[in-house]
Design an enzyme around this catalytic site. Sequence first.
Site, PDB file in Angstrom:
ATOM      1  N   LYS A 145      42.292  36.770  34.625  1.00 52.66           N
ATOM      2  CA  LYS A 145      43.159  37.356  35.642  1.00 52.66           C
ATOM      3  C   LYS A 145      44.464  37.756  34.975  1.00 52.66           C
ATOM      4  O   LYS A 145      44.715  37.349  33.831  1.00 52.66           O
ATOM      5  CB  LYS A 145      43.408  36.389  36.783  1.00 52.66           C
ATOM      6  CG  LYS A 145      43.929  35.017  36.340  1.00 52.66           C
ATOM      7  CD  LYS A 145      43.982  34.012  37.487  1.00 52.66           C
ATOM      8  CE  LYS A 145      42.618  33.489  37.852  1.00 52.66           C
ATOM      9  NZ  LYS A 145      42.406  33.449  39.309  1.00 52.66           N
ATOM     10  N   ARG A 146      45.318  38.482  35.661  1.00 53.51           N
ATOM     11  CA  ARG A 146      46.607  38.825  35.067  1.00 53.51           C
ATOM     12  C   ARG A 146      47.344  37.536  34.696  1.00 53.51           C
ATOM     13  O   ARG A 146      47.232  36.517  35.389  1.00 53.51           O
ATOM     14  CB  ARG A 146      47.424  39.650  36.067  1.00 53.51           C
ATOM     15  CG  ARG A 146      46.947  41.089  36.250  1.00 53.51           C
ATOM     16  CD  ARG A 146      47.072  41.875  34.980  1.00 53.51           C
ATOM     17  NE  ARG A 146      48.462  42.106  34.592  1.00 53.51           N
ATOM     18  CZ  ARG A 146      49.151  43.193  34.959  1.00 53.51           C
ATOM     19  NH1 ARG A 146      48.587  44.110  35.734  1.00 53.51           N
ATOM     20  NH2 ARG A 146      50.400  43.357  34.573  1.00 53.51           N
ATOM     21  N   HIS A 158      50.075  41.945  50.366  1.00 54.99           N
ATOM     22  CA  HIS A 158      49.239  41.296  49.345  1.00 54.99           C
ATOM     23  C   HIS A 158      49.968  40.238  48.549  1.00 54.99           C
ATOM     24  O   HIS A 158      49.391  39.704  47.599  1.00 54.99           O
ATOM     25  CB  HIS A 158      48.737  42.337  48.327  1.00 54.99           C
ATOM     26  CG  HIS A 158      47.809  43.331  48.881  1.00 54.99           C
ATOM     27  ND1 HIS A 158      46.445  43.214  48.792  1.00 54.99           N
ATOM     28  CD2 HIS A 158      48.036  44.485  49.535  1.00 54.99           C
ATOM     29  CE1 HIS A 158      45.873  44.252  49.359  1.00 54.99           C
ATOM     30  NE2 HIS A 158      46.814  45.037  49.813  1.00 54.99           N
ATOM     31  N   LYS A 218      33.997  36.670  43.187  1.00 52.88           N
ATOM     32  CA  LYS A 218      33.034  37.270  42.249  1.00 52.88           C
ATOM     33  C   LYS A 218      32.322  36.185  41.455  1.00 52.88           C
ATOM     34  O   LYS A 218      31.107  36.220  41.269  1.00 52.88           O
ATOM     35  CB  LYS A 218      33.745  38.244  41.304  1.00 52.88           C
ATOM     36  CG  LYS A 218      34.312  39.476  42.000  1.00 52.88           C
ATOM     37  CD  LYS A 218      35.384  40.179  41.185  1.00 52.88           C
ATOM     38  CE  LYS A 218      36.139  41.169  42.066  1.00 52.88           C
ATOM     39  NZ  LYS A 218      37.358  41.688  41.396  1.00 52.88           N
ATOM     40  N   LYS A 244      49.766  31.601  38.219  1.00 54.51           N
ATOM     41  CA  LYS A 244      48.313  31.463  38.100  1.00 54.51           C
ATOM     42  C   LYS A 244      47.965  30.310  37.145  1.00 54.51           C
ATOM     43  O   LYS A 244      46.841  29.876  37.038  1.00 54.51           O
ATOM     44  CB  LYS A 244      47.703  32.786  37.647  1.00 54.51           C
ATOM     45  CG  LYS A 244      47.832  33.917  38.690  1.00 54.51           C
ATOM     46  CD  LYS A 244      47.378  35.258  38.121  1.00 54.51           C
ATOM     47  CE  LYS A 244      47.666  36.399  39.094  1.00 54.51           C
ATOM     48  NZ  LYS A 244      46.579  36.599  40.101  1.00 54.51           N
ATOM     49  N   THR A 284      40.434  37.392  44.364  1.00 55.45           N
ATOM     50  CA  THR A 284      39.131  38.046  44.595  1.00 55.45           C
ATOM     51  C   THR A 284      38.179  37.665  43.461  1.00 55.45           C
ATOM     52  O   THR A 284      36.981  37.625  43.642  1.00 55.45           O
ATOM     53  CB  THR A 284      39.292  39.588  44.626  1.00 55.45           C
ATOM     54  OG1 THR A 284      40.178  39.994  43.585  1.00 55.45           O
ATOM     55  CG2 THR A 284      39.846  40.037  45.961  1.00 55.45           C
TER      56      THR A 284
END
Length: 718
Positions: free
Chosen positions: A561-562, A370, A674, A567, A670
Amino acid sequence: MNDQHNFCMLPDDERLPSDAKALEQDFHRYLIHHLGRFLGCNPYYQFKALSYTLRDRIMTDWLNTWKQHSKAKQRRAFYFSMEFLIGRSLGNNLLNMGLSDQTEKAMESFSLELEELEEQEHDAGLGNGGLGRLAACFLDSCATLKLPMLGYGLRYEYGMFRQEIENGFQVEEPDQWLRGGYPWELERSEYTQVVHFGGRTEHFRDPEGHPRARWVDTEDILAIPYDVPVCGYRNGVINTLRLWKSTATDVFNLAEFNAGDYVESVAAKNEAEHITMVLYPNDASENGKALRLKQQYFLASASLQDVMRQWELANGQDYSDFAEYHVFQLNDTHPAISVAELMRILLDEKKLDWDQAWSITRKTMAYTNHTLLPEALEKWPVHLFESLLPRLLEIIYEINARFLKEVAMRWPGDGDRRRRMSIIEESPVKSVRMAYLAIVGSFSVNGVADLHSNLLKKGLFRDFHELWPEKFNNKTNGVTPRRWLAYANPPLKRLISSEIGDEWICDLDRLEQLKPLAEDPDFQARWRQAKQENKARLARLVEKECGTVFPLDSLFDVQVKRIHEYKRQLLNVLHVIHLYDRIRRGDAGPDWCNRCVLFGGKAAPGYQMAKKIIKLINNVAEIVNGDPAVGDRLKVAFLPNYRVSSMEVIAPGTDLSEQISTAGKEASGTGNMKFMMNGALTIGTYDGANIEILNAVGEENFFLFGLKVEEVEALRRH
Ligand code: 26W
């Protein structure tokens, strides 16, 4: 003795009635006679009474499904994961059981709001983020597809910490998710297993002269399973998530005991409970933390022993065709020790010879990677294995020796490649490379998006791909449409179903049938109406949690998100500062689009830079929202304690989904899926599953920006 083998499938008349009246009666009975509360009691107990009422109606299908899967020669899959980010269950189970309407009616007769009762449920936050939530989505999808998948995980006493924001800073609080009792779990102490740690190994020859080993003088811990139902979508299938809790054996050290320090001996015994006490809240690495390795082995050993127990109930000690009926999917390297544990059980307890055991292992283990971040690739110092798992280390050495012979045959004399591929890293600290153990022991290795799987083959696992090209494949992530659209977004679900029926809920490709309606003004108006309702719901959440008013005619621009540097929440907040600057210098011209920027996400407790980014976002929000010169043109908010139940409100109410990771860093994502399925537009980089989304929706529906992987690598080289 019995493992639901001794009775046949439950007949249909065993089912409980599920009309509104029956639900009312049971709800009432649970509240009064089981929980001993009056009707006007704290809504938490009404939530529990309703949960028990629903759980009763899950049991017949649950037992029948278990019976179905326990038949001899039934091929089964097992999902081993250190994380299952379940979230809430009541609403999801009502939807999947098809009982939402009659339950709504039943609650109305007590003038109770179903949605308020659902809000009472504490998220089961047994995961960090994407990896753990993917596991939960997979279990939902396997149940809906009638695939016999059994999930194995850990029942942490404390899950993902609760994030408070104090003076703009993240503060971590323990997650007391079990304090009120978890209504969905069913304790199965009759299936308790023993897990060994420490001790030493002895080698001997058995009566037939075969070399054998035994693991002695170990400290033994009990593993008690708790089963959580996983409801398929209205198909009579209830799969199982089996979560292990650690506890002390009842063996006492009599000497200590007799010495009178009874309390100390009891206290000393109970450090065993600590193994499943708390989820590690990092999504980078925990290398070197003995407790983390204990958790991983505890999961692997209890689960594999439980699988063998079930096999032997239906098939006896005959393991000759065991491999034909089992697949163990390893969710990242966290359960990779399973490769060595399966070998240990088959060799030391089932008395198979090495080749038989290895053949079974190689045919049943499969590994999902992952992450490309090197710091997330787990390595365990050999000295930890020597003290905690000496027998497993011996087996890993033997696996490695045989593997390196194969490498030497393929590339004679290539010492450098041997060192690169060895499961044991010799320096700087002699360590076990868990990803390599997983690859060597598996028949399949997959990444979680097309780009990610290609980067694995070309980079991280290049040597292994050259040796076993057929092993490597891609399985792009997915998310369950039940939770993330049908449940989370009632207005859009109704609109879609009114046009194309309900089949899309279990077959998402059918959304294609909406294409002709894209230009239909009436459909567009109804679609916008649904979006407005969802934005109002999200605005209420933001106002409640942050005290900030999001005007509904503004663009809702969301990044949840984290918090990670890759990111690029920082890039996003710098853009917000730029917008603020434009407003301040009068450059917010007539075509200005009012915007509400929402951030959310937890930082790993030790990740200082991530915590600073949270503080910066909160500072910017304070300045922008507090500046009368800005008005409604720009609002900023940081939503505290982002979790599964937050995303169920956020995704439907979002206009613009921020998916802006540095290309080559986000394995898949992911959240991107969504948001898209709830009608948001995506702004994103050419990374992870964004690429496949872009290809699916077309360039006109995806705001692509930023460097591609190759360009990033070229830039880094300068
Ligand atoms: C504590 C050690 C640890 C290390 C890594 C815990 C969790 C991890 C995971 C690899 C982090 C994670 O959740 N990865 C995400 O997995 C998602 C599901 O495949 C992907 O969509 C995300 O891109 C990936 O970052």
